[in-house]
Scaffold this motif. Structure first.
Motif, PDB file in Angstrom:
ATOM      1  N   LEU A  17       0.642  -1.261   0.095  1.00 26.83           N
ATOM      2  CA  LEU A  17       0.108   0.127  -0.205  1.00 26.83           C
ATOM      3  C   LEU A  17       0.827   1.330  -0.049  1.00 26.83           C
ATOM      4  O   LEU A  17       0.411   2.313  -0.750  1.00 26.83           O
ATOM      5  N   ALA A  50      -3.409   6.221   1.253  1.00 26.78           N
ATOM      6  CA  ALA A  50      -2.686   4.801   1.091  1.00 26.78           C
ATOM      7  C   ALA A  50      -1.350   4.855   1.804  1.00 26.78           C
ATOM      8  O   ALA A  50      -1.252   3.801   2.660  1.00 26.78           O
ATOM      9  N   ILE A  90      -2.202   5.099   5.722  1.00 27.63           N
ATOM     10  CA  ILE A  90      -3.089   3.700   6.287  1.00 27.63           C
ATOM     11  C   ILE A  90      -1.691   2.875   6.263  1.00 27.63           C
ATOM     12  O   ILE A  90      -1.779   2.302   7.130  1.00 27.63           O
ATOM     13  N   GLN A 111      -9.567   4.311   5.928  1.00 26.22           N
ATOM     14  CA  GLN A 111      -9.639   2.880   5.076  1.00 26.22           C
ATOM     15  C   GLN A 111     -11.149   2.937   4.320  1.00 26.22           C
ATOM     16  O   GLN A 111     -11.151   2.885   3.071  1.00 26.22           O
ATOM     17  N   ASN A 165      -5.666  -2.635   0.740  1.00 23.64           N
ATOM     18  CA  ASN A 165      -6.618  -2.130   1.813  1.00 23.64           C
ATOM     19  C   ASN A 165      -7.648  -3.108   2.376  1.00 23.64           C
ATOM     20  O   ASN A 165      -7.901  -2.935   3.467  1.00 23.64           O
TER      21      ASN A 165
END
Length: 244
Positions: free
Chosen positions: A8, A66, A69, A78, A229
């Motif tokens: 990610l 991204a 997270i 998210q 994710n």
């Protein structure tokens, strides 16, 4: 989870690069429409370009989310990322479909438009928008006529070049280094001999194909970001926000 976080983070940085490439493609389509707008009868040709720019701008916060997270997962981030991916999907699919549609449509209309403007040409000093557009295109693309310079001989019905003792072609067909060129067919080395239609179509196809390619790469990126994710969301479920 560690692999999903690393992926990610990597995809977040990649999304910024794709955003720059997509924005370049969108701006190219918009500028092409503005440069040759008189040749394109459809006023919506720039729409795929604007959609591509909108997708590129949406990619910027997508990349930020991204990366954020991957460092510290947040349920709200998210969920927001998934919504942004959905918006991106709509934008890039619309841009790709419209770009392909207009590419096919403009290819057929472009020839008839250029043919008509050449036939209706009234000379370098004319204030007619069509004549000025022809001169501008020939100078900018360094071309002459539709297929080649001989198209001007077939346009004799306009009689604009028969006022001289011998036939000639517009001075906009002259190469810049020959300042004394007046479109005399006796000096072909001073003239651009390649037609404008092919160059126009090549520019149109390149711009459209570039946007379509960027949208295709973006769809793969969206899929990977969504999967990464989703893996993190499984390990951190939404207890009080099930609707997300």
């Amino acid at each position: 989870r560690s692999l999903a976080r690393s992926l990610l983070r990597f995809l977040g940085f990649v999304s910024w690069g794709i955003a720059a490439a997509l924005a370049f493609g969108g701006v190219s389509v918009i500028l092409m429409y503005k440069s040759y707008g008189y040749l394109f009868q459809d006023s919506f040709l720039a729409l795929p370009g604007w959609l591509a720019v909108a997708a590129a701008l949406t990619l910027l916060p997508t990349g930020v989310l991204a990366i954020s997270i991957s460092a510290k997962g947040s349920r709200y981030q998210q969920g927001a990322l998934m919504y942004l991916l959905l918006v991106l999907l709509c934008l890039q699919m619309s841009s790709a479909v419209l770009a392909e549609f207009y590419s096919i449509r403009m290819a057929s209309e472009l020839k008839s438009t250029v043919d008509y403007l050449v036939i209706q040409y009234n000379g370098m000093l004319s204030q007619d928008p069509g004549s000025r557009a022809v001169d501008a295109v020939q100078r900018k693309l360094q071309c002459c006529g539709v297929q080649n310079y001989t198209d001007w001989l077939n346009a004799s019905a306009t009689s604009w070049h028969l006022q001289a003792e011998k036939a000639h072609i517009p001075e906009s067909c002259c190469k810049e280094k020959y300042s004394h060129c007046r479109g005399d067919l006796g000096h072909l080395e001073q003239l651009f001999q390649e037609g404008c239609l092919k160059k126009l179509q090549d520019q149109l196809h390149f711009a459209v194909f570039y946007v379509f390619l960027c949208c295709s790469v973006l769809s793969v990126l969206e899929l990977l970001i969504g999967v990464a994710n989703g893996i993190l969301m499984r390990h951190q479920p939404f207890h009080d926000l099930q609707i997300l």
